[in-house]
Write a protein that holds these residues in place. Structure first.
Motif: not given
Length: 510
Positions: A409, A411, A442, A472-474, A476
């Motif tokens: 992961t 960000t 996300d 802001k984005h995550t 994975t």
């Protein structure tokens, strides 16, 4: 060399409703020019081969010798066959036309190159992966599906379109619309349209500035490709005796790469427009001299084999085979009957096939054969549709990952990202396999993808996703079928924002 031009006017009620210009070229001249085009690009790619991407962000100094030998073409065709990707990609499409005719469907071209045995890179490989995994043309070249959409790929393999469309630049553009969108979009596609138009116009003019300016009319003025080539034309007029100054101006204004992950934040630049600008630089400053043209196009650097190949092919068409200097032509004597690797076509074969396809195309577009001549309905170039890849996308930073993905992961704050790396086997003794993986943004699954370890079927980039809101984005990445003998290696990611960073933003302190 003489051409006969006729303008036919159609009148209805004493009103001219259209004008049609025809151009008469002897069969011998047509054959000689087609032969010169194929020979010129073969000589050019061979000459520039040793310097390919060895001079990035700099040019080759004038005092450095560039070497040539009468044995270079034959030796490279036998021992360095990968050098001729410019040629065997062209010939893949020529072969499809030969098998299925001028109206061959786009899938026949896409499947031919996607399933060919040769190695590919950048936009070509990204498109090959797309086609093999169900994303058909033109979506296979579209920038949202192909991060290399603006790369040089179709530009270096578009020669055939112009060579089979003498004095018919719009017909060349129509061919490129179908085939060029297999692997490119926007500026990457425009590179091929422009090169094809220059070839087409080289059958009826030897005025190089005219050919360059007129070919540029096939490109929409709003595009960055058009603006870049127009700059070269203006700089040549401003600095007619100093190609180095034009090179510096290009570096200052047009050396930024947005899409190709290898070229972002790096001197490496495989973007079509700047490499096409180097082709034009060679042609304009070479002023019709074959040696000088190849020399300058090579010395501009970056894709230093493909650029003299394109310049040499266009100039070879202008001059015709018989007027290419013997210094260069003698290298072909022992090579013209050798089939290019991955094909069943040699230079001598494509000289004949190319002539046949040109005549078929002339007849299909209103022309005719008359005795020892062909009569062509000449075309005034018109611009193709406007396309622009990666709109409002600006690279913000490049972050190292250097990890084998199991469930990884990261960000970022921005509008999109691209992750570089490779699916790998840990031992050469292991068979190739396919690693299955999922991408989440996300918390929502974006895709499930298959990542082959085999080089010819690999996905060129691991993951990418564009068009997000600037926030802001995550992200994975998850491997679904982990195996200790294989790994999904992520080297780094680049993320984008919707506005260029300010000086303050690019200053990173620790």
């Amino acid at each position: 060399m003489k051409y006969t031009c006729t303008i036919l006017f159609v009148l209805i009620s004493s009103t001219i409703i259209f004008a049609q210009q025809t151009v008469t070229i002897s069969n011998d001249v047509l054959k000689d020019k087609i032969k010169g085009g194929w020979a010129g690009q073969t000589i050019g790619v061979t000459f520039g081969g040793p310097y390919e991407f060895r001079y990035n962000g700099t040019f080759i100094q004038d005092y450095q010798p560039l070497h040539w030998s009468a044995s270079y073409v034959k030796n490279n065709m036998l021992n360095n066959a990968g050098l001729y990707d410019d040629l065997y990609m062209d010939l893949t499409f020529v072969d499809v036309f030969e098998k299925y005719g001028l109206n061959a469907p786009v899938d026949s071209f896409a499947n031919a190159f996607a399933n060919a045995g040769y190695m590919l890179w950048h936009a070509n490989q990204a498109a090959r992966y797309n086609i093999l995994n169900g994303i058909k043309a033109p979506q296979s070249g579209y920038w949202m599906n192909n991060p290399h959409a603006d790369d040089i790929d179709y530009q270096i393999e578009s020669d055939y379109a112009g060579l089979m469309s003498p004095a018919m630049p719009n017909t060349a553009s129509e061919i490129s619309d179908k085939i060029g969108h297999i692997m490119n979009y926007g500026d990457g596609w425009y590179g091929g349209v422009f090169i094809g138009a220059m070839y087409s116009l080289s059958f009826t003019s030897s005025d190089i500035p005219y050919i360059v300016k007129t070919a540029l009319k096939t490109i929409p003025e709003q595009s960055t490709f058009y603006q870049c080539i127009k700059d070269v034309i203006q700089w040549h007029e401003q600095y007619p005796d100093d190609w180095h100054r034009t090179w510096y101006e290009l570096q200052n204004k047009w050396s930024n790469d947005m899409g190709c992950a290898e070229g972002v934040f790096a001197p490496f630049d495989i973007d079509a427009k700047i490499n096409s600008a180097y082709v034009v630089t060679g042609l304009l400053y070479g002023n019709g001299d074959f040696t000088k043209t190849l020399d300058i196009a090579t010395r501009c650097g970056q894709d230093a084999d493909c650029n003299p190949s394109s310049a040499g092919g266009v100039l070879g068409t202008i001059l015709g085979y018989n007027k290419i200097p013997d210094l260069w032509k003698q290298s072909l004597k022992d090579a013209e009957d050798i089939n290019f690797k991955y094909t069943t076509i040699s230079l001598n074969k494509v000289y004949d096939i190319g002539y046949k396809h040109a005549v078929q195309n002339i007849l299909a577009h209103g022309g005719k054969q008359q005795g020892d001549n062909v009569i062509i309905v000449a075309q005034q170039p018109t611009p193709v549709k406007l396309e622009q890849s990666f709109p409002d996308m600006y690279p913000a930073d490049k972050i190292a990952l250097n990890t084998a993905i199991v469930e990884t992961t990261f960000t970022f704050t921005g509008t999109g990202f691209i992750v570089s790396g490779a699916a790998q086997k840990k031992s050469d003794n292991k068979p190739d396999t396919i690693i299955e993986a999922e991408l989440y943004v996300d918390g929502k699954k974006v895709e499930t993808t298959r990542l082959p370890t085999a080089f010819t079927t690999r996905r060129y980039e691991l993951f990418w996703h564009y068009g997000l809101t600037n926030a802001k984005h995550t992200v994975t990445m998850k491997v679904l079928n982990p195996n200790p003998d294989y790994s999904l290696w992520a080297s780094h990611y680049i993320y984008y924002t919707d506005k260029p960073l300010s000086v303050k933003q690019t200053l990173i302190t620790f």
